[in-house]
Write an enzyme that holds these catalytic residues in place. Structure first.
Site, mmCIF file in Angstrom:
data_model
loop_
_atom_site.group_PDB
_atom_site.id
_atom_site.type_symbol
_atom_site.label_atom_id
_atom_site.label_comp_id
_atom_site.label_asym_id
_atom_site.label_seq_id
_atom_site.Cartn_x
_atom_site.Cartn_y
_atom_site.Cartn_z
ATOM 1 N N TYR A 1 0.717 -1.186 0.131
ATOM 2 C CA TYR A 1 -0.069 0.067 0.165
ATOM 3 C C TYR A 1 0.793 1.337 0.084
ATOM 4 C CZ TYR A 1 -4.603 -2.245 -0.246
ATOM 5 O OH TYR A 1 -5.571 -3.101 -0.584
ATOM 6 N N HIS B 1 -15.095 0.453 -3.641
ATOM 7 C CA HIS B 1 -14.017 -0.623 -2.713
ATOM 8 C C HIS B 1 -13.194 0.359 -1.788
ATOM 9 C CE1 HIS B 1 -14.207 -3.576 -6.190
ATOM 10 N NE2 HIS B 1 -15.308 -3.801 -5.506
ATOM 11 N N ARG C 1 2.143 1.858 -3.412
ATOM 12 C CA ARG C 1 0.994 2.247 -4.343
ATOM 13 C C ARG C 1 0.889 3.945 -4.137
ATOM 14 N NH1 ARG C 1 -3.760 -1.549 -3.488
ATOM 15 N NH2 ARG C 1 -4.692 -0.306 -5.203
ATOM 16 N N CYS D 1 -11.112 0.178 17.295
ATOM 17 C CA CYS D 1 -11.942 1.592 17.761
ATOM 18 C C CYS D 1 -12.526 2.254 16.731
ATOM 19 C CB CYS D 1 -10.917 2.070 18.770
ATOM 20 S SG CYS D 1 -9.700 3.203 17.950
ATOM 21 N N GLN E 1 -14.733 1.266 -8.859
ATOM 22 C CA GLN E 1 -14.023 0.260 -8.062
ATOM 23 C C GLN E 1 -12.769 1.071 -7.616
ATOM 24 O OE1 GLN E 1 -14.700 -4.008 -10.009
ATOM 25 N NE2 GLN E 1 -14.886 -2.553 -11.707
ATOM 26 N N ILE F 1 -9.055 -2.021 -23.713
ATOM 27 C CA ILE F 1 -8.195 -2.224 -24.651
ATOM 28 C C ILE F 1 -8.287 -3.785 -25.006
ATOM 29 C CG2 ILE F 1 -6.424 -0.340 -24.028
ATOM 30 C CD1 ILE F 1 -5.046 -2.792 -22.344
ATOM 31 N N THR G 1 -12.390 -1.826 -16.773
ATOM 32 C CA THR G 1 -12.631 -3.121 -15.830
ATOM 33 C C THR G 1 -12.561 -4.443 -16.488
ATOM 34 O OG1 THR G 1 -13.706 -3.814 -13.926
ATOM 35 C CG2 THR G 1 -15.048 -2.732 -15.685
ATOM 36 N N VAL H 1 -9.805 3.018 -5.900
ATOM 37 C CA VAL H 1 -9.620 3.485 -4.504
ATOM 38 C C VAL H 1 -8.785 4.835 -4.519
ATOM 39 C CG1 VAL H 1 -10.061 1.185 -3.240
ATOM 40 C CG2 VAL H 1 -7.683 2.071 -3.957
#
Ligand code: BJW
Length: 255
Positions: free
Chosen positions: A66, A118, A69, A129, A100, A218, A192, A102
């Protein structure tokens, strides 16, 4: 059927577009897709890392992915495909974008009506918490070896605020996506692979309601067989062309 013939199936004064979007739209902004050769990160498959199991098993590895990215995302800008969708909204031809992705690039492009199915990579939350914090800073993205513990309860490692495989989508997002889809008379399915449920079922719902389904990709996907038209090519090129055409049609000019 060609685009001109298809467009004449809707009244120029009653165009209601919904766009169902995947990672291919952000490719030209530098963001990797999930499947295919682009979906490989340090020899791990992206789709194997996007799971609660991977996070439980090796949170450091998943956070590294993450963070990698996020480092790309911090420099990423919307591309002409994001901008084309914003233009359709400004022209009042679009009901909304069901994404979809993020990465938050639709919002940066200026689109307002967006459902992020998503979740959002720019935020993280504590599973214990529910502490919530922004994560899109260079400082946080660069600390590769740190495991981020919750600053509020210190009990748990916080996690990206995204939806992993096997996790449910938020009800209010899903309900809005279904409502928009059922109200649309043109559904664009953009960048997608169309293999991840439940979002992959939305074009089918649209088809059952006789909406026109136009795919931008594509290559062929499972959505191609239910689409009225598949426009093959990079959507950063094909989508602005489509937007220009439908805006002209809505204004009563086909030149
Ligand atoms: C271009 C282009 C250019 C490139 N121009 N085009 C067994 C066990 C557990 C779960 C399941 C199971 N069987 C089925 C499931 C359900 C599962 C699922 O669908 N799995 C299938 C893959 C088999 N779905 C879920 O778990 C969902 N939840 C759910 O269903 O809850 C109920 C339930 C619970 C338990 C069991 C069963 C049901 C949640 C799905 C969450 C997906 N999360 C991810 C990660 C998000 C966080 C993050 O980003 O880190 O979402 S996975 C990944 O896939 C990401 C994407 O949003 C999503 C879709 O991928 P996308 O966007 O289509 O990308 P690609 O790479 O696949 O395709 C890119 C396309 O672009 C390609 O077609 C290219 O050709 C194209 N392209 N350049 C135009 N320039």
């Amino acid at each position: 059927m060609d685009l001109d013939t298809i467009l004449h199936r809707v009244e120029a004064s009653d165009i209601r577009i919904v766009s169902i979007v995947g990672s291919g739209i952000s490719k030209a902004s530098g963001m990797p897709t999930f499947r295919g050769k682009d979906g490989l990160w340090n020899n791990y498959r992206a789709t194997d890392l996007a799971t609660p199991y991977a996070f439980k098993n090796d949170p450091r590895l998943v956070w590294e992915w993450y963070r990698a990215r996020m480092r790309i995302l911090l420099d990423a800008k919307p591309n002409p495909a994001h901008n084309a969708l914003t233009l359709l909204e400004k022209e009042k031809l679009s009901i909304g974008i069901i994404t979809q992705n993020v990465d938050g690039l639709h919002e940066i492009a200026g689109s307002k009506e967006i459902v992020e199915m998503h979740g959002r990579i720019r935020y993280a939350r504590c599973p214990s918490c529910n502490h919530y914090e922004r994560w899109d800073s260079k400082e946080k993205a660069e600390k590769n070896s740190d495991l981020p513990y919750c600053p509020n309860c210190s009990n748990q490692i916080i996690r990206p605020d995204v939806v992993w495989f096997g996790e449910p989508l938020a009800n209010e997002r899903w309900n809005k996506a279904v409502e928009w889809t059922l109200n649309a008379n043109i559904v664009l399915v953009i960048g997608t692979s169309g293999v991840v449920v439940p979002v992959s079922s939305l074009p089918v719902f649209a088809k059952e309601r006789n909406a026109i389904v136009i795919e931008f990709n594509i290559e062929e996907t499972p959505i191609s067989s239910i689409s009225d038209l598949s426009i093959f090519g990079p959507c950063e090129k094909t989508l602005p062309e489509f937007a220009e055409k439908i805006i002209k049609y809505s204004r009563g000019s086909n030149d």
